[in-house]
Design a protein around this motif. Structure first.
Motif, PDB file in Angstrom:
ATOM      1  N   PHE A  14      -4.768  19.863  -8.382  1.00 43.86           N
ATOM      2  CA  PHE A  14      -4.649  19.046  -7.177  1.00 43.86           C
ATOM      3  C   PHE A  14      -4.611  17.567  -7.547  1.00 43.86           C
ATOM      4  O   PHE A  14      -3.778  16.822  -7.058  1.00 43.86           O
ATOM      5  N   SER A  15      -5.485  17.135  -8.426  1.00 43.89           N
ATOM      6  CA  SER A  15      -5.523  15.732  -8.845  1.00 43.89           C
ATOM      7  C   SER A  15      -4.238  15.330  -9.538  1.00 43.89           C
ATOM      8  O   SER A  15      -3.701  14.260  -9.316  1.00 43.89           O
ATOM      9  N   PHE A  16      -3.714  16.213 -10.387  1.00 42.55           N
ATOM     10  CA  PHE A  16      -2.485  15.895 -11.108  1.00 42.55           C
ATOM     11  C   PHE A  16      -1.301  15.805 -10.154  1.00 42.55           C
ATOM     12  O   PHE A  16      -0.476  14.913 -10.258  1.00 42.55           O
ATOM     13  N   SER A  17      -1.216  16.725  -9.194  1.00 43.29           N
ATOM     14  CA  SER A  17      -0.080  16.726  -8.278  1.00 43.29           C
ATOM     15  C   SER A  17      -0.059  15.483  -7.395  1.00 43.29           C
ATOM     16  O   SER A  17       0.999  15.021  -6.996  1.00 43.29           O
ATOM     17  N   ASN A  18      -1.228  14.933  -7.059  1.00 46.19           N
ATOM     18  CA  ASN A  18      -1.283  13.731  -6.234  1.00 46.19           C
ATOM     19  C   ASN A  18      -1.360  12.446  -7.061  1.00 46.19           C
ATOM     20  O   ASN A  18      -1.328  11.362  -6.509  1.00 46.19           O
ATOM     21  N   ALA A  19      -1.452  12.567  -8.375  1.00 46.50           N
ATOM     22  CA  ALA A  19      -1.637  11.394  -9.230  1.00 46.50           C
ATOM     23  C   ALA A  19      -0.490  10.414  -9.119  1.00 46.50           C
ATOM     24  O   ALA A  19      -0.687   9.204  -9.216  1.00 46.50           O
ATOM     25  N   GLN A  20       0.713  10.903  -8.907  1.00 44.61           N
ATOM     26  CA  GLN A  20       1.847   9.992  -8.823  1.00 44.61           C
ATOM     27  C   GLN A  20       2.134   9.540  -7.395  1.00 44.61           C
ATOM     28  O   GLN A  20       3.032   8.742  -7.167  1.00 44.61           O
ATOM     29  N   ASP A  21       1.407  10.027  -6.430  1.00 44.71           N
ATOM     30  CA  ASP A  21       1.600   9.624  -5.047  1.00 44.71           C
ATOM     31  C   ASP A  21       0.790   8.361  -4.799  1.00 44.71           C
ATOM     32  O   ASP A  21      -0.443   8.415  -4.748  1.00 44.71           O
ATOM     33  N   LYS A  22       1.482   7.229  -4.643  1.00 46.78           N
ATOM     34  CA  LYS A  22       0.768   5.974  -4.466  1.00 46.78           C
ATOM     35  C   LYS A  22       1.642   4.916  -3.816  1.00 46.78           C
ATOM     36  O   LYS A  22       2.868   5.009  -3.801  1.00 46.78           O
ATOM     37  N   ILE A  23       0.970   3.915  -3.291  1.00 48.54           N
ATOM     38  CA  ILE A  23       1.631   2.710  -2.798  1.00 48.54           C
ATOM     39  C   ILE A  23       1.679   1.764  -3.986  1.00 48.54           C
ATOM     40  O   ILE A  23       0.654   1.442  -4.577  1.00 48.54           O
ATOM     41  N   THR A  24       2.889   1.339  -4.347  1.00 49.43           N
ATOM     42  CA  THR A  24       3.041   0.497  -5.528  1.00 49.43           C
ATOM     43  C   THR A  24       3.141  -0.986  -5.199  1.00 49.43           C
ATOM     44  O   THR A  24       2.899  -1.822  -6.065  1.00 49.43           O
ATOM     45  N   ALA A  25       3.493  -1.319  -3.964  1.00 51.48           N
ATOM     46  CA  ALA A  25       3.532  -2.718  -3.516  1.00 51.48           C
ATOM     47  C   ALA A  25       3.456  -2.726  -1.994  1.00 51.48           C
ATOM     48  O   ALA A  25       3.868  -1.772  -1.336  1.00 51.48           O
ATOM     49  N   PHE A  26       2.945  -3.839  -1.462  1.00 50.63           N
ATOM     50  CA  PHE A  26       2.723  -3.934  -0.021  1.00 50.63           C
ATOM     51  C   PHE A  26       2.803  -5.394   0.386  1.00 50.63           C
ATOM     52  O   PHE A  26       2.136  -6.240  -0.200  1.00 50.63           O
ATOM     53  N   THR A  27       3.644  -5.703   1.369  1.00 47.85           N
ATOM     54  CA  THR A  27       3.703  -7.071   1.886  1.00 47.85           C
ATOM     55  C   THR A  27       3.538  -7.026   3.399  1.00 47.85           C
ATOM     56  O   THR A  27       4.041  -6.130   4.078  1.00 47.85           O
ATOM     57  N   ALA A  28       2.803  -8.008   3.896  1.00 48.65           N
ATOM     58  CA  ALA A  28       2.528  -8.108   5.330  1.00 48.65           C
ATOM     59  C   ALA A  28       2.221  -9.565   5.648  1.00 48.65           C
ATOM     60  O   ALA A  28       1.754 -10.307   4.779  1.00 48.65           O
ATOM     61  N   PRO A  29       2.485  -9.987   6.889  1.00 50.02           N
ATOM     62  CA  PRO A  29       2.189 -11.380   7.252  1.00 50.02           C
ATOM     63  C   PRO A  29       0.690 -11.656   7.305  1.00 50.02           C
ATOM     64  O   PRO A  29      -0.104 -10.745   7.528  1.00 50.02           O
ATOM     65  N   MET A  30       0.328 -12.905   7.108  1.00 50.95           N
ATOM     66  CA  MET A  30      -1.079 -13.320   7.194  1.00 50.95           C
ATOM     67  C   MET A  30      -1.417 -13.859   8.578  1.00 50.95           C
ATOM     68  O   MET A  30      -2.575 -14.125   8.863  1.00 50.95           O
ATOM     69  N   GLN A  31      -0.413 -14.029   9.433  1.00 47.47           N
ATOM     70  CA  GLN A  31      -0.647 -14.483  10.804  1.00 47.47           C
ATOM     71  C   GLN A  31       0.263 -13.693  11.732  1.00 47.47           C
ATOM     72  O   GLN A  31       1.445 -13.505  11.438  1.00 47.47           O
ATOM     73  N   ILE A  32      -0.286 -13.248  12.849  1.00 47.13           N
ATOM     74  CA  ILE A  32       0.499 -12.517  13.842  1.00 47.13           C
ATOM     75  C   ILE A  32       0.274 -13.150  15.212  1.00 47.13           C
ATOM     76  O   ILE A  32      -0.722 -13.838  15.445  1.00 47.13           O
ATOM     77  N   LYS A  33       1.227 -12.894  16.116  1.00 49.22           N
ATOM     78  CA  LYS A  33       1.111 -13.370  17.495  1.00 49.22           C
ATOM     79  C   LYS A  33       0.949 -12.173  18.419  1.00 49.22           C
ATOM     80  O   LYS A  33       1.636 -11.170  18.273  1.00 49.22           O
ATOM     81  N   SER A  34       0.038 -12.316  19.373  1.00 55.93           N
ATOM     82  CA  SER A  34      -0.209 -11.223  20.319  1.00 55.93           C
ATOM     83  C   SER A  34       1.064 -10.890  21.081  1.00 55.93           C
ATOM     84  O   SER A  34       1.852 -11.771  21.425  1.00 55.93           O
TER      85      SER A  34
END
Length: 125
Positions: A14-34
């Motif tokens: 189970f650990s091996f099969s999920n080992a390659q499942d990952k988020i490798t990069a993530f970008t998001a704004p630091m300010q949002i408007k309602s």
């Protein structure tokens, strides 16, 4: 001993099969408007089809969510742009967070495989 060995092999598989499942990069704004929409970008690697949950919420108890989206991604490597609609009633402040949660298909954050989070996001009116 045989039972222990069988359980150990199952956990390793189970650990091996999920080992390659990952988020490798993530970008998001630091300010949002309602009441507006934001777009986050998530780079991922998966061994099979997975869901990515995009969540905008208060960064402390009671962890109120003010925006949510869920998309499915195929096995392999890729980048997914996810649009989150922000609740117009969100209070202004700077203690919010945006998360990308890699999970099983039809899963929730409880079945999370990997998480990327940007904290101290500011909400303005």
């Amino acid at each position: 001993m045989k039972f222990f060995f069988t359980i150990t092999l199952a956990l390793m598989a189970f650990s091996f099969s999920n080992a390659q499942d990952k988020i490798t990069a993530f970008t998001a704004p630091m300010q949002i408007k309602s009441g507006k929409k934001i777009t986050i970008s998530v780079d991922y690697t998966t061994s099979e089809s997975r869901d990515i949950i995009a969540n905008f919420q208060l960064g402390e108890d009671p962890w109120t969510a003010y925006g949510y989206a869920k998309v499915n991604v195929p096995a392999g490597k890729g980048t997914k742009e996810i649009v989150i609609s922000i609740d117009p009633s969100i209070p202004a402040g700077s203690n919010y967070k945006i998360s990308a949660i890699l999970t099983t298909v039809k899963g929730t954050w409880k079945e999370r495989i990997d998480v990327a989070t940007k904290a101290n996001v500011e909400a303005v009116k």
